[in-house]
Write a protein that holds these residues in place. Sequence first.
Motif, PDB file in Angstrom:
ATOM      1  N   MET A  52      33.580  31.671  33.221  1.00 55.22           N
ATOM      2  CA  MET A  52      34.178  30.749  34.186  1.00 55.22           C
ATOM      3  C   MET A  52      34.310  31.393  35.557  1.00 55.22           C
ATOM      4  O   MET A  52      35.346  31.304  36.214  1.00 55.22           O
ATOM      5  CB  MET A  52      35.555  30.287  33.679  1.00 55.22           C
ATOM      6  N   ASN A  53      33.240  32.036  36.003  1.00 52.12           N
ATOM      7  CA  ASN A  53      33.260  32.583  37.361  1.00 52.12           C
ATOM      8  C   ASN A  53      33.120  31.458  38.382  1.00 52.12           C
ATOM      9  O   ASN A  53      32.917  30.287  38.021  1.00 52.12           O
ATOM     10  CB  ASN A  53      32.153  33.637  37.542  1.00 52.12           C
ATOM     11  N   GLN A  54      33.217  31.798  39.637  1.00 52.15           N
ATOM     12  CA  GLN A  54      33.224  30.781  40.686  1.00 52.15           C
ATOM     13  C   GLN A  54      31.934  29.968  40.706  1.00 52.15           C
ATOM     14  O   GLN A  54      31.957  28.746  40.871  1.00 52.15           O
ATOM     15  CB  GLN A  54      33.451  31.431  42.059  1.00 52.15           C
ATOM     16  N   GLU A  55      30.813  30.647  40.506  1.00 44.33           N
ATOM     17  CA  GLU A  55      29.531  29.947  40.518  1.00 44.33           C
ATOM     18  C   GLU A  55      29.445  28.931  39.379  1.00 44.33           C
ATOM     19  O   GLU A  55      28.975  27.799  39.567  1.00 44.33           O
ATOM     20  CB  GLU A  55      28.394  30.961  40.402  1.00 44.33           C
ATOM     21  N   ALA A  56      29.937  29.318  38.195  1.00 50.59           N
ATOM     22  CA  ALA A  56      29.909  28.403  37.054  1.00 50.59           C
ATOM     23  C   ALA A  56      30.809  27.192  37.293  1.00 50.59           C
ATOM     24  O   ALA A  56      30.442  26.058  36.975  1.00 50.59           O
ATOM     25  CB  ALA A  56      30.343  29.144  35.790  1.00 50.59           C
TER      26      ALA A  56
END
Length: 346
Positions: free
Chosen positions: A170-174
Motif C-alpha cells: 500500500m505504497n503511495q503509487e499503489a
Amino acid sequence: MPFLLQQEPLPLPGCLLVLHEPLPGSFFQSGLENLGSGNGTAVTEFVLLGFSGFGPLRGPLFWGVLCIYLVTLLGNSLIILLTLADRALHLPMYFFLRHFSMVEILYTTTVVPRMLADLLASCPTISPASCFTQLYFFALFGIAECCLLTAMAYDRYAAICRPLHYTTLMNQEACVSMAGASYLMGIITGTTHSLFIFTLPFRGANTIHHFLCDILPVLRLASASTFWGEVGNLAVTIAFILTPFLLIVASYACILATLLGVTTSQGRRKVFSTCSSHLFVVILFFGTGTVAYMRPWAGSSQDTDQILALFYTVVTPVFNPFVYTLRNKEVTGAMRRLVKRYLWSP
C-alpha cells in the motif's frame, strides 16, 4: 414548430407531453436526435413521475431531504478537511476515505438538487441533454464508490493479514493507482451506458416513473429493442456491484480468520474497531444496490425501485461521516486537535 399533445392523463396537473421534430444543429444531435428517429416525433422533455403520488407529503419530504443533504455535505467535507490537515491521518486508509467522501458528495449532488427542485415543481420535467448528463454522472460516481469500497477492504486486508508487507503493498503509487482505476471504471461505465441508451429511438412516451434518470427507467421508454441494454446493465451489475462485493467478503473472511488467531481481547477489539465502520458502510451501500439492480426489472415494483434509490442516493451517504468519525478514535482525535489549533489557540 413545436406542438403539444395531451394523451393519457398524467398524475401531475398541468403536465403535457411536449414533442417536436429534431432541430438541425442542436446539442447532442449526433446521438439524441435518435430520440425521434423513424416514425413519430422527437421527445424534447421527459416527465419525472417519482413523487407524483406523494401529494401533501411532498413539502415535508422536501425539508427532510434538504436537511439530510446539508448534513451529508458538511460531514463528508469535514472528513476531507481532517484527512488533509492532520498528518496523523496521512495513511492509505484515510487516503481512500478522503476520496470516498469526495465521491459521496458528488454522487448525492448529482441527484438531490434536482430532486429538491422537482418536489417544488407542479410538473417536474427534464430535457434529454440534462437526463443524459445526470445518468452519466450517476453511473460514474456510483461505480467509483463500489471500486473505492473494494480498495478500502483490500487496505484493511493488507494491514491485518499481511502487516509485514503492508508498506510495500500500500505504497503511495499503489494507492493512487487504485483510486485512479476507480474513477476510470466509473468514466468507462457512465460513457458506454449513456451513449448506448441515448442513441436508441424514443417516440411518444416521455414519462419516467422515477425521480431521477436511472438506467432502467429510461431504458423502458425506448421504442426499439432494449435487449442489449438489459444485457449491458446486468454485466455492469455483475462486474462492478456483485464482484466487488464478493471481493470484499473474501477480504473480510481472511480478516476474520486472522482475528480468530489473535489471542488477546485488546488485539481483537482493535482489529474489529478498524473494520466495523467500513463493513457497516459496505452492507448499506451494496445491500440496497444489489437488491435494486439484480432483480429482473420487468417484473419489479416501481415503488420499490424508488424507495431503494432514495435510500442509496440520499440516506446512505449521510451515514458515512457519522460512522467514520464517531466510531474512529483517530478521526475524533484529529477533530479535537483541529478545534484546539484553530479555535482555542491563543
